[in-house]
Design an enzyme around this catalytic site. Structure first.
Site, short mmCIF file in Angstrom:
data_model
loop_
_atom_site.label_atom_id
_atom_site.label_comp_id
_atom_site.label_asym_id
_atom_site.label_seq_id
_atom_site.Cartn_x
_atom_site.Cartn_y
_atom_site.Cartn_z
N GLU A 4 0.85 -1.20 0.00
CA GLU A 4 0.00 0.00 0.00
C GLU A 4 0.88 1.25 0.00
OE1 GLU A 4 -3.26 -0.26 2.88
OE2 GLU A 4 -3.11 1.90 3.21
N GLU B 79 -2.84 10.59 3.00
CA GLU B 79 -4.05 10.86 3.77
C GLU B 79 -4.02 12.31 4.21
OE1 GLU B 79 -5.90 6.99 5.84
OE2 GLU B 79 -4.22 7.85 6.93
N ASP C 144 0.25 5.33 0.60
CA ASP C 144 -0.83 6.20 1.10
C ASP C 144 -0.54 7.68 1.12
OD1 ASP C 144 -2.40 4.09 2.03
OD2 ASP C 144 -1.40 4.05 3.97
#
Ligand code: NAG
Length: 294
Positions: free
Chosen positions: A105, A109, A107
């Protein structure tokens, strides 16, 4: 399917030898073709013939979407305009992820804040189910006032997060030191807008102000110069002329001296948390990749 894909509708002729025209390709990205709305019961909307996507969050639900394609390496750009005003408690997640219990993953955010207080850009990299590689930053602009481009370069040697073309984080392949690197599990692009006022705002101190709902984040100008994974094969390994022509530079791209200096400038001025300097958290010693990862 061309190796450089933002939309299957773009004739491959246009792609041939024209990787420099990624901006032109970007403007052709179409949410109707490239993405599916996956949850939110009408709170996610594709507008303007596929040029714009909005996610909404209210007290009962957030919303989200995902890419139709799976990718194994790529240079992926998206423009986001984040929830304005009092966005404290809201989180806009924009990431790549594979499936399964040993997933990979990458990311971005975005943690909202009270009006006038800065968003936090939170980043992480998971390989084979293991994350704990957080780095957090402020931005040098108000990410709610306009669209800005958030990019992920993912090739076999490195992952580079960029904002408006400025690299903000590099995660290098440290397999030679025994650190797994995401390179064999295809990933989809995901995004969601949700309520996280139990942790996002200084450990839950500030609560989401639902009188401001619905909260809205907007997306446009998706572009992926990427290897599309389908039926167990990568578009970049096919012998079609379009795959060899446009996959060019990004698959082996590295940060040149200027980019490295910009990365350093950014991290020096805007980094607020780095797992690689959190000696309290890792009393047995910092993670191995920290010696080679900026
Ligand atoms: C919100 O703003 C405060 C005050 O500037 C800052 O300390 C905090 O890091 C910001 N972000 C979040 C998510 O609380």
């Amino acid at each position: 399917m061309a190796c450089s894909v933002s939309s299957s509708a773009i004739p491959s002729m246009v792609m041939v030898g024209l990787s420099v025209l990624s901006f032109a390709v970007a403007s052709a990205g179409n949410f109707n073709q490239d993405f599916d709305i996956t949850w939110g019961d009408g709170r996610a909307k594709i507008l303007n013939n596929g040029e714009l996507l909005t996610l909404n969050l209210d007290k009962s639900s957030g919303s989200g979407f995902q890419s139709r394609n799976e990718y194994l390496f790529g240079k992926i750009d998206m423009q986001l305009k984040l929830v304005p005003g009092n966005s404290a408690g809201t989180v806009t997640a924009y990431y790549l992820s594979s499936k399964g219990s040993t997933w990979d993953e990458i990311d971005f955010e975005f943690l909202g804040n009270l009006s006038g207080d800065p968003y936090i850009l939170h980043t992480n990299v998971f390989s084979q189910g293991k994350g704990n590689r957080e780095q957090q930053f402020y931005l040098w602009f108000d990410p709610t006032a306009d669209f800005h481009t958030y990019s992920i370069l993912w090739n076999p040697q490195r992952i580079v997060f960029s904002v408006d073309g400025t690299p903000i984080r590099e995660f290098k392949n440290s397999e030679s030191s025994g650190v797994p690197f995401p390179k064999s599990q295809p990933m989809r692009i995901y995004s969601s807008l949700w309520n996280a006022d139990d942790w996002a705002t200084r450990g839950g101190l500030v609560k989401t102000d639902w009188t401001q709902a619905p909260f809205t984040a907007s997306y446009r100008n998706f572009n992926a110069d990427a290897c599309v994974w389908s039926n167990g094969a990568s578009s970049c390994n096919s012998n079609s002329p379009s795959s060899t022509s446009s996959n060019g530079a990004w698959l082996s791209e590295e940060l040149d001296t200027t980019s490295q200096e910009r990365l350093k400038w950014f991290q020096k001025n805007y980094m607020i948390y780095n797992y690689c300097s959190d000696t309290k958290r890792f009393p047995q010693g910092l993670p191995v990749e920290c010696s080679s990862t900026s």
